[in-house]
Design a protein around this motif. Structure first.
Motif, PDB file in Angstrom:
ATOM      1  N   ASP A 180       0.879  -1.156   0.000  1.00  0.00           N
ATOM      2  CA  ASP A 180       0.000   0.000   0.000  1.00  0.00           C
ATOM      3  C   ASP A 180       0.925   1.218   0.000  1.00  0.00           C
ATOM      4  N   GLN A 215      -3.469  -4.687  -1.556  1.00  0.00           N
ATOM      5  CA  GLN A 215      -2.402  -3.850  -1.045  1.00  0.00           C
ATOM      6  C   GLN A 215      -2.269  -4.008   0.471  1.00  0.00           C
ATOM      7  N   ASN A 353      -3.764   5.607  -7.878  1.00  0.00           N
ATOM      8  CA  ASN A 353      -5.159   5.245  -7.637  1.00  0.00           C
ATOM      9  C   ASN A 353      -5.985   5.266  -8.912  1.00  0.00           C
TER      10      ASN A 353
END
Length: 359
Positions: A180, A215, A353
């Protein structure tokens, strides 16, 4: 070497004037031969992994006790800054996996120049003005679940990874993992380097997004799921931890990418406000010495920077031979400070993202 069982147990300690001290883990290593000086170390390396290094250093300096404080990388940086500005002195040596924060300390005047016997032969990319030294050589790797690739080879390049996701959608769906990058400092650094080195990285990220990439903020969470088969592939994992897991979990394999391999390092420095700068310099010199580099490489499985150690026969740090790979080490330089710029970070995370969402 002094048996670890004789070491004093780790104790929880707090410095009254430092608000983050409650989360620090402090281990006291007494001097093997009576009272003497005390070396203070702030480090992001777990104390159980650091213990062999401390014991070997103390075999050279038997009258030196070591106070070892295990901190998160941001806490380490902030504490050195706060203690220096308060005028009371700070640690004698700082050792952190956050390359950018260590270079920031040096660039902002919180580290002192130190020359060791091994400084003249140290690689240029691994030394910034004799104030910040890269001490390990840790590649970003692909980790994979071996039984999931019993009938075909695991991906060895980013193009291979995209091909596997396209040709085996059922195997790939929900079974690719990576850091992440919003919560993992090393994951963010790997992504930033990927973007610099590989124009096609966003196609890879989009493909992982379509495959339902998972993630996680830590290496352990990723590697546990790869070892038991919940994940088939882990992308851009820190090689030192992946290699250690692979030795203990036979179903987990590790591949250093053949197209290019990003390499990061743990960085050591002696703070400008060190209370015992001579001891800090001694500890840095030990970690840069052939003995210290061998211990990092073989005991801790963190590949050596020292060309003398890295050139010895056998796999580097317990991983496959690095010969023939396109290694791309992250230089210890002020260029790392760009990764700390909040606008740059926000832009990169937004693009990450959007790519995962298929935009």
């Amino acid at each position: 070497m002094r048996p670890l069982a004789r070491l004093l147990p780790a104790i929880a300690a707090a410095l009254a004037l430092w608000p983050g001290a409650a989360s620090a883990q402090v281990t006291l290593f007494p001097a093997p031969q009576g009272d003497g000086q005390e070396l203070s170390v702030y480090s992001s390396l777990d104390d159980d992994l650091a213990a062999p290094l401390v014991a070997a250093f103390q075999s050279r300096h038997p009258r030196v006790a070591v106070r070892y404080e295990n901190l998160l990388t941001t806490q380490l940086h902030d504490r050195i800054v706060a203690e220096t500005q308060a005028g009371g002195g700070t640690a004698d040596f700082a050792f952190s996996s956050a390359m950018d924060l260590q270079v920031k300390l040096a660039n902002d005047g919180f580290a002192r120049p130190v020359e060791t016997p091994d400084t003249p032969g140290w690689p240029g990319w691994a030394n910034w003005r004799d104030t910040a030294y890269a001490l390990t050589f840790e590649p970003a790797v692909f980790a994979y679940h071996k039984p999931s690739f019993a009938d075909h080879p695991p991906p060895a390049t980013r193009a291979d990874l995209m091909r596997w996701m396209a040709e085996h959608p059922a195997e790939a769906q929900g079974r690719i993992g990576t850091y992440d990058v919003a919560r993992s400092g090393v994951g963010y650094l790997f992504l930033a380097r990927d973007q610099e080195l590989y124009p096609g990285i966003w196609s890879v990220v989009q493909a992982m997004g379509r495959a339902g990439v998972q993630q996680f903020p830590t290496s352990a969470e990723l590697l546990e799921r790869i070892a038991d088969g919940r994940l088939a592939v882990g992308y851009n994992l820190l090689g030192s931890y992946a290699a250690d897991w692979a030795r203990r979990h036979p179903d987990l394999g590790v591949i250093l990418p053949r197209d290019f391999t990003v390499v990061v390092s743990r960085v050591g420095l002696v703070p400008a406000a060190a209370r015992q700068p001579g001891l800090g310099a001694d500890f840095l010199a030990f970690l840069m010495s052939p003995e210290g580099q061998s211990l990092l490489s073989r005991t801790l499985r963190l590949s050596a920077v020292s060309l003398e150690v890295a050139g010895q026969p056998g796999p580097a740090g317990g991983m496959q031979d690095l010969a023939g790979l396109r290694l791309k080490p992250v230089p210890v330089s002020p260029g790392l400070l760009a990764y700390l710029d909040q606008a740059t970070r926000a832009k990169l995370l937004a693009r990450w993202n959007k790519a995962l969402a298929g935009e």
